[in-house]
Write a protein that holds these residues in place. Structure first.
Motif, PDB file in Angstrom:
ATOM      1  N   MET A  54      44.235  45.717  47.918  1.00 27.90           N
ATOM      2  CA  MET A  54      43.810  46.228  46.623  1.00 27.90           C
ATOM      3  C   MET A  54      42.301  46.057  46.446  1.00 27.90           C
ATOM      4  O   MET A  54      41.713  45.138  46.984  1.00 27.90           O
ATOM      5  CB  MET A  54      44.502  45.437  45.517  1.00 27.90           C
ATOM      6  N   PRO A  55      41.702  46.900  45.651  1.00 28.60           N
ATOM      7  CA  PRO A  55      40.275  46.791  45.402  1.00 28.60           C
ATOM      8  C   PRO A  55      39.938  45.527  44.623  1.00 28.60           C
ATOM      9  O   PRO A  55      40.765  44.998  43.896  1.00 28.60           O
ATOM     10  CB  PRO A  55      39.965  48.018  44.545  1.00 28.60           C
ATOM     11  N   GLY A  56      38.721  45.090  44.757  1.00 31.36           N
ATOM     12  CA  GLY A  56      38.233  43.960  43.979  1.00 31.36           C
ATOM     13  C   GLY A  56      38.652  42.630  44.563  1.00 31.36           C
ATOM     14  O   GLY A  56      39.084  42.530  45.690  1.00 31.36           O
ATOM     15  N   GLY A  57      38.517  41.579  43.783  1.00 28.39           N
ATOM     16  CA  GLY A  57      38.891  40.248  44.226  1.00 28.39           C
ATOM     17  C   GLY A  57      37.721  39.514  44.843  1.00 28.39           C
ATOM     18  O   GLY A  57      36.651  40.057  45.032  1.00 28.39           O
ATOM     19  N   ILE A  69      34.441  50.881  37.954  1.00 32.07           N
ATOM     20  CA  ILE A  69      35.694  50.801  37.202  1.00 32.07           C
ATOM     21  C   ILE A  69      36.442  49.525  37.568  1.00 32.07           C
ATOM     22  O   ILE A  69      36.937  48.805  36.700  1.00 32.07           O
ATOM     23  CB  ILE A  69      36.551  52.060  37.465  1.00 32.07           C
ATOM     24  N   VAL A  70      36.502  49.219  38.865  1.00 33.07           N
ATOM     25  CA  VAL A  70      37.194  48.011  39.328  1.00 33.07           C
ATOM     26  C   VAL A  70      36.549  46.771  38.737  1.00 33.07           C
ATOM     27  O   VAL A  70      37.238  45.859  38.255  1.00 33.07           O
ATOM     28  CB  VAL A  70      37.198  47.948  40.877  1.00 33.07           C
ATOM     29  N   GLU A  71      35.225  46.735  38.731  1.00 38.77           N
ATOM     30  CA  GLU A  71      34.498  45.568  38.219  1.00 38.77           C
ATOM     31  C   GLU A  71      34.836  45.296  36.756  1.00 38.77           C
ATOM     32  O   GLU A  71      35.023  44.151  36.346  1.00 38.77           O
ATOM     33  CB  GLU A  71      32.990  45.797  38.385  1.00 38.77           C
ATOM     34  N   VAL A  72      34.935  46.355  35.976  1.00 35.89           N
ATOM     35  CA  VAL A  72      35.260  46.202  34.559  1.00 35.89           C
ATOM     36  C   VAL A  72      36.661  45.620  34.389  1.00 35.89           C
ATOM     37  O   VAL A  72      36.888  44.744  33.554  1.00 35.89           O
ATOM     38  CB  VAL A  72      35.148  47.575  33.847  1.00 35.89           C
ATOM     39  N   LEU A  73      37.608  46.068  35.201  1.00 37.95           N
ATOM     40  CA  LEU A  73      39.001  45.643  35.043  1.00 37.95           C
ATOM     41  C   LEU A  73      39.293  44.270  35.642  1.00 37.95           C
ATOM     42  O   LEU A  73      40.256  43.618  35.240  1.00 37.95           O
ATOM     43  CB  LEU A  73      39.940  46.679  35.669  1.00 37.95           C
ATOM     44  N   GLY A  97      42.464  41.135  34.782  1.00 41.27           N
ATOM     45  CA  GLY A  97      43.622  40.810  35.608  1.00 41.27           C
ATOM     46  C   GLY A  97      43.478  41.352  37.009  1.00 41.27           C
ATOM     47  O   GLY A  97      42.377  41.644  37.472  1.00 41.27           O
ATOM     48  N   ASP A  98      44.619  41.482  37.679  1.00 38.50           N
ATOM     49  CA  ASP A  98      44.648  41.960  39.054  1.00 38.50           C
ATOM     50  C   ASP A  98      45.094  43.409  39.107  1.00 38.50           C
ATOM     51  O   ASP A  98      46.129  43.761  38.529  1.00 38.50           O
ATOM     52  CB  ASP A  98      45.634  41.124  39.888  1.00 38.50           C
ATOM     53  N   ILE A  99      44.359  44.217  39.826  1.00 35.39           N
ATOM     54  CA  ILE A  99      44.742  45.615  40.007  1.00 35.39           C
ATOM     55  C   ILE A  99      45.797  45.644  41.103  1.00 35.39           C
ATOM     56  O   ILE A  99      45.505  45.346  42.252  1.00 35.39           O
ATOM     57  CB  ILE A  99      43.531  46.492  40.349  1.00 35.39           C
ATOM     58  N   GLN A 110      37.857  52.656  49.548  1.00 34.68           N
ATOM     59  CA  GLN A 110      37.766  51.673  48.468  1.00 34.68           C
ATOM     60  C   GLN A 110      39.105  50.994  48.196  1.00 34.68           C
ATOM     61  O   GLN A 110      39.211  50.147  47.317  1.00 34.68           O
ATOM     62  CB  GLN A 110      37.264  52.336  47.181  1.00 34.68           C
ATOM     63  N   GLY A 111      40.146  51.381  48.936  1.00 32.33           N
ATOM     64  CA  GLY A 111      41.455  50.755  48.767  1.00 32.33           C
ATOM     65  C   GLY A 111      42.348  51.453  47.759  1.00 32.33           C
ATOM     66  O   GLY A 111      43.381  50.919  47.378  1.00 32.33           O
TER      67      GLY A 111
END
Length: 173
Positions: free
Chosen positions: A1-4, A54-58, A62-64, A86-87
């Motif tokens: 998943m993206p982010g983390g 968008i990912v950074e904001v979310l 929590g976790d996407i 980008q996953g």
């Protein structure tokens, strides 16, 4: 998943500690988010919005767990590849992207492993989806950009996130 977050994996040797790689840390517990993006409406050159914005904001919420971008058949191959890199799951449809996005949203509304439905769009046609998600006990987030971000969507959702276009970001400095 993206982010983390990423953290180093270390190895203890006789000579000391040595880094042998990195691993994505997934220990954060929070709300489980399904992110659905209306590609033709949000990922336009004139807006200059990046998926990582968008990912950074979310990530703060929590976790996407689900990340999908719905694109039409006219989407350039480079955009489809960038979405995948980008996953995100790139869903390419011939015809109306809104119908596919609504179907994907309904699937996540009835997914017991999802707490939050986040839809990136500016279009008021997704108002019934937001209302159904709230009716089923899901938190709702709409992510959009001006001009043309639906006022009805902003007011119906639990959270409204207004991204800045590259032109607005350039005028701030």
């Amino acid at each position: 998943m993206p982010g983390g977050s990423w953290e180093k994996i270390i190895s203890m040797t006789k000579d000391g500690i040595r880094s042998i790689g990195i691993i994505k840390r997934n220990s954060r517990r929070g709300k489980r988010i399904a992110l659905l993006i209306d590609g033709p409406n949000i990922l336009r050159k004139e807006f200059g919005i990046k998926l990582e914005d968008i990912v950074e904001v979310l990530e703060n919420l929590g976790d996407i767990r689900v990340a999908k971008v719905v694109l039409n058949q006219y989407a350039p191959q480079g955009l489809i590849e960038a979405v995948s890199n980008q996953g995100f799951e790139a869903i390419v449809v011939s015809g109306e992207t809104g119908v596919k996005l609504a179907v994907e949203a309904m699937r996540e509304i009835y997914n017991p492993n999802i707490d939050v439905i986040a839809i990136a769009t500016r279009n008021a046609e997704f108002l019934p989806v937001i209302l159904k998600a709230k009716e089923k006990g899901k938190e709702t987030i709409v992510i959009g950009i001006e001009p043309g971000f639906s006022v009805a969507l902003k007011h119906a959702a639990d959270y409204a996130i207004i991204l800045q276009s590259k032109n607005e970001r350039g005028n701030e400095g």
